[in-house]
Design a protein around this motif. Structure first.
Motif, mmCIF file in Angstrom:
data_model
loop_
_atom_site.group_PDB
_atom_site.id
_atom_site.type_symbol
_atom_site.label_atom_id
_atom_site.label_comp_id
_atom_site.label_asym_id
_atom_site.label_seq_id
_atom_site.Cartn_x
_atom_site.Cartn_y
_atom_site.Cartn_z
ATOM 1 N N SER A 54 30.980 12.186 17.551
ATOM 2 C CA SER A 54 31.653 11.100 18.256
ATOM 3 C C SER A 54 30.807 10.664 19.442
ATOM 4 C CB SER A 54 33.036 11.541 18.738
ATOM 5 O OG SER A 54 32.913 12.562 19.715
ATOM 6 N N ALA A 55 31.115 9.491 19.967
ATOM 7 C CA ALA A 55 30.448 8.988 21.172
ATOM 8 C C ALA A 55 31.363 7.972 21.832
ATOM 9 C CB ALA A 55 29.110 8.338 20.829
ATOM 10 N N THR A 56 31.310 7.921 23.160
ATOM 11 C CA THR A 56 32.076 6.930 23.918
ATOM 12 C C THR A 56 31.141 6.225 24.889
ATOM 13 O OG1 THR A 56 34.134 8.210 23.791
ATOM 14 C CG2 THR A 56 33.994 6.562 25.540
ATOM 15 N N MET A 60 26.737 3.359 16.357
ATOM 16 C CA MET A 60 26.531 3.383 17.812
ATOM 17 C C MET A 60 25.281 2.593 18.184
ATOM 18 S SD MET A 60 26.008 6.656 20.308
ATOM 19 C CE MET A 60 25.752 6.455 22.077
ATOM 20 N N ARG A 61 24.202 2.801 17.435
ATOM 21 C CA ARG A 61 22.969 2.059 17.697
ATOM 22 C C ARG A 61 23.188 0.564 17.479
ATOM 23 N NH1 ARG A 61 18.857 -0.340 15.069
ATOM 24 N NH2 ARG A 61 16.793 -0.287 16.072
ATOM 25 N N MET A 62 23.954 0.210 16.434
ATOM 26 C CA MET A 62 24.216 -1.195 16.135
ATOM 27 C C MET A 62 24.888 -1.888 17.321
ATOM 28 S SD MET A 62 26.533 -2.756 13.002
ATOM 29 C CE MET A 62 28.130 -2.436 13.787
ATOM 30 N N TYR A 63 25.912 -1.248 17.881
ATOM 31 C CA TYR A 63 26.625 -1.869 18.999
ATOM 32 C C TYR A 63 25.787 -1.893 20.277
ATOM 33 C CZ TYR A 63 30.767 -1.862 16.068
ATOM 34 O OH TYR A 63 31.650 -2.095 15.046
ATOM 35 N N LEU A 64 25.018 -0.849 20.518
ATOM 36 C CA LEU A 64 24.156 -0.831 21.705
ATOM 37 C C LEU A 64 23.060 -1.897 21.589
ATOM 38 C CD1 LEU A 64 23.855 3.008 22.409
ATOM 39 C CD2 LEU A 64 25.230 1.322 23.655
ATOM 40 N N PRO A 114 25.223 -5.041 30.012
ATOM 41 C CA PRO A 114 24.983 -3.668 30.453
ATOM 42 C C PRO A 114 25.902 -2.698 29.706
ATOM 43 C CG PRO A 114 25.403 -5.128 32.329
ATOM 44 C CD PRO A 114 25.787 -5.879 31.088
ATOM 45 N N THR A 115 25.388 -1.521 29.385
ATOM 46 C CA THR A 115 26.196 -0.487 28.731
ATOM 47 C C THR A 115 26.004 0.840 29.464
ATOM 48 O OG1 THR A 115 24.384 0.036 27.191
ATOM 49 C CG2 THR A 115 26.053 -1.536 26.425
ATOM 50 N N GLU A 116 26.981 1.722 29.310
ATOM 51 C CA GLU A 116 26.854 3.078 29.859
ATOM 52 C C GLU A 116 27.477 4.053 28.880
ATOM 53 O OE1 GLU A 116 27.836 5.752 33.860
ATOM 54 O OE2 GLU A 116 28.503 3.653 33.751
ATOM 55 N N VAL A 117 26.688 5.032 28.424
ATOM 56 C CA VAL A 117 27.172 6.048 27.490
ATOM 57 C C VAL A 117 27.797 7.176 28.298
ATOM 58 C CG1 VAL A 117 26.555 7.676 25.672
ATOM 59 C CG2 VAL A 117 25.405 5.450 25.793
ATOM 60 N N SER A 121 35.801 13.451 27.045
ATOM 61 C CA SER A 121 34.700 14.201 27.656
ATOM 62 C C SER A 121 33.705 13.242 28.294
ATOM 63 C CB SER A 121 33.965 15.034 26.601
ATOM 64 O OG SER A 121 34.855 15.919 25.952
ATOM 65 N N CYS A 122 33.010 13.722 29.312
ATOM 66 C CA CYS A 122 31.936 12.951 29.919
ATOM 67 C C CYS A 122 30.836 13.914 30.332
ATOM 68 C CB CYS A 122 32.432 12.160 31.120
ATOM 69 S SG CYS A 122 31.189 11.006 31.737
ATOM 70 N N GLN A 123 29.598 13.636 29.883
ATOM 71 C CA GLN A 123 28.490 14.549 30.168
ATOM 72 C C GLN A 123 27.186 13.776 30.327
ATOM 73 O OE1 GLN A 123 27.399 17.133 26.953
ATOM 74 N NE2 GLN A 123 27.326 15.482 25.482
ATOM 75 N N ASN A 124 27.253 12.648 31.048
ATOM 76 C CA ASN A 124 26.035 11.837 31.112
ATOM 77 C C ASN A 124 25.103 12.250 32.253
ATOM 78 O OD1 ASN A 124 27.790 10.879 32.990
ATOM 79 N ND2 ASN A 124 27.609 8.731 32.451
ATOM 80 N N GLU A 125 24.944 13.562 32.397
ATOM 81 C CA GLU A 125 23.911 14.169 33.251
ATOM 82 C C GLU A 125 24.050 13.845 34.731
ATOM 83 O OE1 GLU A 125 19.884 14.189 31.665
ATOM 84 O OE2 GLU A 125 20.646 13.247 29.867
#
Length: 365
Positions: A176-178, A147-151, A160-163, A271-275
């Motif tokens: 996991s992460a999306t 995940m860090r590699m791609y970000l 631009p990216t959005e987790v 799932s989505c939980q980005n605050e």
């Protein structure tokens, strides 16, 4: 050496001409003119979503045109310098041309790769999901490394990216992460990263210092657009709300703002939980779910085509790259045989060589 430079310049000019033909500079200029007219409309920002789409597309197309035109100027300038060096037998100017040549060749190679992205969804933004697979805590740690590699890759390119969601593992790493990569052609570019990635190293979690092999899966799907018409009836959807959490179960906020969507016919869970608010999280989760359903539909259609063609090559995505940190250092793509010993640079996001080689490999297939 002068003859080699002349030959190299001749080859680069031929490649550049073919790139310009594929890109269609006149069409780009026409689109820029049309988008500029739309952007100048006084009521543009009455529809914010449309306005952002117009301004984003305008910025992207202008960037593409500038990239091609500036590269053409660099190539033309080099040709003039090379002729000058030859005519005046100027060793200093010749050395300058020879030093610039590989840099221009690399830039043209990168641009050529972009012209290979002509699939139905290649121009879309990308949604990337990373999952820890076999290997326990090492796999969870590896998933977080990927995940860090791609970000970092996206950051290096200014994408631009959005987790959207991160599910943390108990001891270390992530289950996991999306996240989204929000730039045109992100899907076409990064779709070659889909598959199983394998890590071999001395486990930092093994008190006996044994070598461990662990696996993580990478899924890349195109972002859905309004024209895709992915309808999801309410009775096919289960919606759960829960409290967002951080690493080790730490609470991120104190309200039930996180949203989990389950598509009952396929079993796909998002799932989505980005605050953000529950409403925003639900909208983001729905966009991710629609993207996954669109990709599922695309894969089913491709499977039918492959069956008609008698395609027996299997999925190229599985077990596609190995990252070996012990007993030697090497990252190798198992499809293209592209490899490097600079593992730390790769894990810090320097994966352009792998991506370009895989795009060329896929095009040949």
């Amino acid at each position: 050496m002068a003859v080699d430079v002349a030959e190299e310049l001749k080859n680069l000019k031929a490649t550049m001409s073919s790139i310009e033909a594929v890109v269609d500079l006149d069409a780009l200029r026409g689109e820029i003119k049309r988008l500029n007219e739309e952007a100048a409309a006084p009521d543009l920002w009455d529809d914010q979503a449309k306005a952002q789409k117009v301004t984003s597309r305008l910025s992207y197309v202008q960037g593409e045109l500038n990239r091609v035109e500036s590269l053409r100027r660099r190539l033309d300038d080099m040709e003039v310098l090379a002729e000058l060096a030859e005519a005046e037998d100027d060793a200093e100017t010749r050395a300058e041309v020879e030093a610039e040549l590989p840099r221009v060749a690399q830039a043209i190679s990168e641009l050529e790769v972009r012209t290979l992205l002509s699939g139905e969804y290649d121009a879309r933004e990308a949604l990337i999901t990373i999952r820890a697979e076999a290997g326990g805590v090492d796999a969870a740690d590896f998933a977080e490394m990927l995940m860090r590699m791609y970000l970092r890759y996206a950051e290096r390119h200014g994408y631009p990216t959005e987790v959207y969601d991160t599910s943390y593992a108990e001891e270390a790493g992530i289950k996991s992460a999306t996240f989204a990569v929000k730039v045109p052609y992100a899907y076409g570019t990064l779709s070659v990263e889909q598959g199983t990635h394998r890590l071999v190293r001395i486990s930092p979690f093994d008190n006996q210092g044994r070598r461990q092999t662990s696996f993580a899966g990478v899924e890349v799907v195109p972002v859905v657009e309004q024209t895709d018409h992915i309808e999801i009836p309410d009775d096919e959807l289960r919606v759960d709300v829960y409290r967002s959490s951080g690493p080790g179960g730490q609470g991120v906020n104190t309200t039930d703002s996180a949203v989990r969507l389950t598509h009952l016919p396929t079993g796909i869970v998002v799932s989505c939980q980005n605050e953000r608010s529950q409403l925003q999280n639900k909208a983001s989760a729905m966009a991710v779910l629609q993207a996954k359903l669109l990709d599922r539909k695309r894969q089913e259609e491709q499977a039918k085509i492959d069956a008609l063609k008698g395609d027996t090559t299997g999925s190229w995505g599985n077990q596609m790259r190995s990252y070996v940190l012990h007993p030697y250092q090497m990252v190798k793509d198992l499809r293209t045989d592209f490899e490097t010993g600079n593992t730390s640079a790769v894990l810090d996001g320097e994966i352009d060589g792998f991506v370009e080689a895989a795009i060329r490999w896929r095009r040949k297939r």
